[in-house]
Write a protein that holds these residues in place. Structure first.
Motif, mmCIF file in Angstrom:
data_model
loop_
_atom_site.group_PDB
_atom_site.id
_atom_site.type_symbol
_atom_site.label_atom_id
_atom_site.label_comp_id
_atom_site.label_asym_id
_atom_site.label_seq_id
_atom_site.Cartn_x
_atom_site.Cartn_y
_atom_site.Cartn_z
ATOM 1 N N HIS A 47 0.844 -1.199 0.000
ATOM 2 C CA HIS A 47 0.000 0.000 0.000
ATOM 3 C C HIS A 47 0.878 1.247 0.000
ATOM 4 O O HIS A 47 2.084 1.166 0.170
ATOM 5 C CB HIS A 47 -0.929 -0.003 1.220
ATOM 6 C CG HIS A 47 -0.198 -0.038 2.525
ATOM 7 N ND1 HIS A 47 0.362 -1.201 3.028
ATOM 8 C CD2 HIS A 47 0.081 0.931 3.419
ATOM 9 C CE1 HIS A 47 0.943 -0.943 4.184
ATOM 10 N NE2 HIS A 47 0.808 0.354 4.441
ATOM 11 N N ARG A 48 0.231 2.378 -0.208
ATOM 12 C CA ARG A 48 0.911 3.673 -0.211
ATOM 13 C C ARG A 48 0.225 4.584 0.810
ATOM 14 O O ARG A 48 -0.998 4.585 0.903
ATOM 15 C CB ARG A 48 0.800 4.334 -1.590
ATOM 16 C CG ARG A 48 1.499 3.568 -2.695
ATOM 17 C CD ARG A 48 1.116 4.180 -4.060
ATOM 18 N NE ARG A 48 1.730 3.460 -5.145
ATOM 19 C CZ ARG A 48 2.913 3.775 -5.671
ATOM 20 N NH1 ARG A 48 3.591 4.800 -5.220
ATOM 21 N NH2 ARG A 48 3.408 3.051 -6.645
ATOM 22 N N THR A 49 1.046 5.338 1.533
ATOM 23 C CA THR A 49 0.518 6.340 2.452
ATOM 24 C C THR A 49 1.077 7.701 2.039
ATOM 25 O O THR A 49 2.240 7.774 1.608
ATOM 26 C CB THR A 49 0.917 6.028 3.913
ATOM 27 O OG1 THR A 49 2.346 5.939 4.002
ATOM 28 C CG2 THR A 49 0.295 4.722 4.380
ATOM 29 N N ASN A 84 4.033 8.008 -0.415
ATOM 30 C CA ASN A 84 3.511 7.321 -1.597
ATOM 31 C C ASN A 84 4.393 6.200 -2.140
ATOM 32 O O ASN A 84 4.150 5.713 -3.249
ATOM 33 C CB ASN A 84 3.154 8.324 -2.696
ATOM 34 C CG ASN A 84 2.046 9.242 -2.229
ATOM 35 O OD1 ASN A 84 1.006 8.786 -1.774
ATOM 36 N ND2 ASN A 84 2.289 10.533 -2.285
ATOM 37 N N LEU A 122 -9.243 3.658 4.992
ATOM 38 C CA LEU A 122 -8.161 3.841 4.024
ATOM 39 C C LEU A 122 -8.381 5.045 3.121
ATOM 40 O O LEU A 122 -7.542 5.940 3.042
ATOM 41 C CB LEU A 122 -7.988 2.577 3.167
ATOM 42 C CG LEU A 122 -7.605 1.287 3.896
ATOM 43 C CD1 LEU A 122 -7.555 0.134 2.895
ATOM 44 C CD2 LEU A 122 -6.312 1.426 4.642
ATOM 45 N N GLU A 123 -9.501 5.059 2.434
ATOM 46 C CA GLU A 123 -9.772 6.120 1.454
ATOM 47 C C GLU A 123 -9.810 7.502 2.098
ATOM 48 O O GLU A 123 -9.316 8.475 1.531
ATOM 49 C CB GLU A 123 -11.082 5.833 0.728
ATOM 50 C CG GLU A 123 -11.327 6.763 -0.432
ATOM 51 C CD GLU A 123 -12.569 6.398 -1.225
ATOM 52 O OE1 GLU A 123 -13.179 7.319 -1.778
ATOM 53 O OE2 GLU A 123 -12.922 5.198 -1.283
ATOM 54 N N GLY A 126 -6.237 8.833 2.332
ATOM 55 C CA GLY A 126 -5.386 8.810 1.157
ATOM 56 C C GLY A 126 -4.492 7.589 1.063
ATOM 57 O O GLY A 126 -3.496 7.601 0.342
ATOM 58 N N VAL A 127 -4.834 6.526 1.799
ATOM 59 C CA VAL A 127 -4.061 5.282 1.741
ATOM 60 C C VAL A 127 -4.617 4.448 0.591
ATOM 61 O O VAL A 127 -5.821 4.210 0.513
ATOM 62 C CB VAL A 127 -4.163 4.500 3.072
ATOM 63 C CG1 VAL A 127 -3.436 3.168 2.984
ATOM 64 C CG2 VAL A 127 -3.611 5.358 4.220
ATOM 65 N N THR A 128 -3.730 4.018 -0.307
ATOM 66 C CA THR A 128 -4.173 3.240 -1.464
ATOM 67 C C THR A 128 -3.487 1.885 -1.452
ATOM 68 O O THR A 128 -2.307 1.767 -1.101
ATOM 69 C CB THR A 128 -3.851 3.961 -2.782
ATOM 70 O OG1 THR A 128 -2.454 4.268 -2.833
ATOM 71 C CG2 THR A 128 -4.643 5.256 -2.896
ATOM 72 N N LEU A 129 -4.244 0.856 -1.839
ATOM 73 C CA LEU A 129 -3.707 -0.496 -1.923
ATOM 74 C C LEU A 129 -3.065 -0.706 -3.281
ATOM 75 O O LEU A 129 -3.505 -0.128 -4.274
ATOM 76 C CB LEU A 129 -4.807 -1.531 -1.706
ATOM 77 C CG LEU A 129 -5.457 -1.518 -0.321
ATOM 78 C CD1 LEU A 129 -6.558 -2.560 -0.261
ATOM 79 C CD2 LEU A 129 -4.441 -1.754 0.772
ATOM 80 N N ARG A 132 0.882 0.377 -7.764
ATOM 81 C CA ARG A 132 0.804 1.431 -8.788
ATOM 82 C C ARG A 132 0.256 2.716 -8.175
ATOM 83 O O ARG A 132 -0.590 2.674 -7.320
ATOM 84 C CB ARG A 132 -0.101 0.978 -9.932
ATOM 85 C CG ARG A 132 0.509 -0.216 -10.609
ATOM 86 C CD ARG A 132 -0.239 -0.588 -11.827
ATOM 87 N NE ARG A 132 0.450 -1.754 -12.392
ATOM 88 C CZ ARG A 132 -0.016 -2.485 -13.341
ATOM 89 N NH1 ARG A 132 -1.182 -2.211 -13.857
ATOM 90 N NH2 ARG A 132 0.668 -3.500 -13.771
#
Length: 133
Positions: A47-49, A84, A122-123, A126-129, A132
């Protein structure tokens, strides 16, 4: 502000117990420090933070997958994670305990929301799984 062993707000994530050791409210929002206790196995999927952070291992062993590269961490090892950057970790010992240091005060808000509301947090933060952007 000081916390002693065993003190601090305890939060629950799907893959760890998180203790708030220094809250952003005590640093004017400049930084936060968390103690993370995670059991053996895989943590969250990659994931990205949107915030920078660093991990410092206190005990146990873990592998951090960061930007596609695997880093094996043992007690005394530290790693930085840029905003990110895709990352996750896997615990190789019965448990691992590490400090997570974050710039700003957004990681604590995320952990509190995650503890209270699960993955729907998560959303909102701004945390994305995934790996990419």
């Amino acid at each position: 502000m000081m916390t002693t062993a065993g003190e601090g707000e305890e939060l629950t994530a799907p893959d760890a117990k998180i203790t708030v050791r220094i809250s952003g409210k005590h640093t004017g929002g400049a930084y936060e420090l968390f103690e993370v206790d995670a059991p053996r196995g895989e943590a969250a999927p990659p994931h990205r933070t949107p915030w920078p952070k660093a991990y410092y291992v206190l005990h146990g062993r873990m592998a951090v997958l960061l930007d596609g590269e695997l880093h094996d961490l043992s007690p005394g090892d530290a790693i930085t994670i840029a905003p990110n950057a895709p990352h996750t970790f896997t615990v190789h010992t019965p448990s691992v305990q590490f400090l997570a240091f974050a710039v700003g005060d957004v990681m604590g808000a995320f952990f509190r929301d995650l503890s209270a509301n699960g993955l729907e947090a998560l959303e909102r933060h701004g945390v994305t799984l995934g790996v990419r952007p």
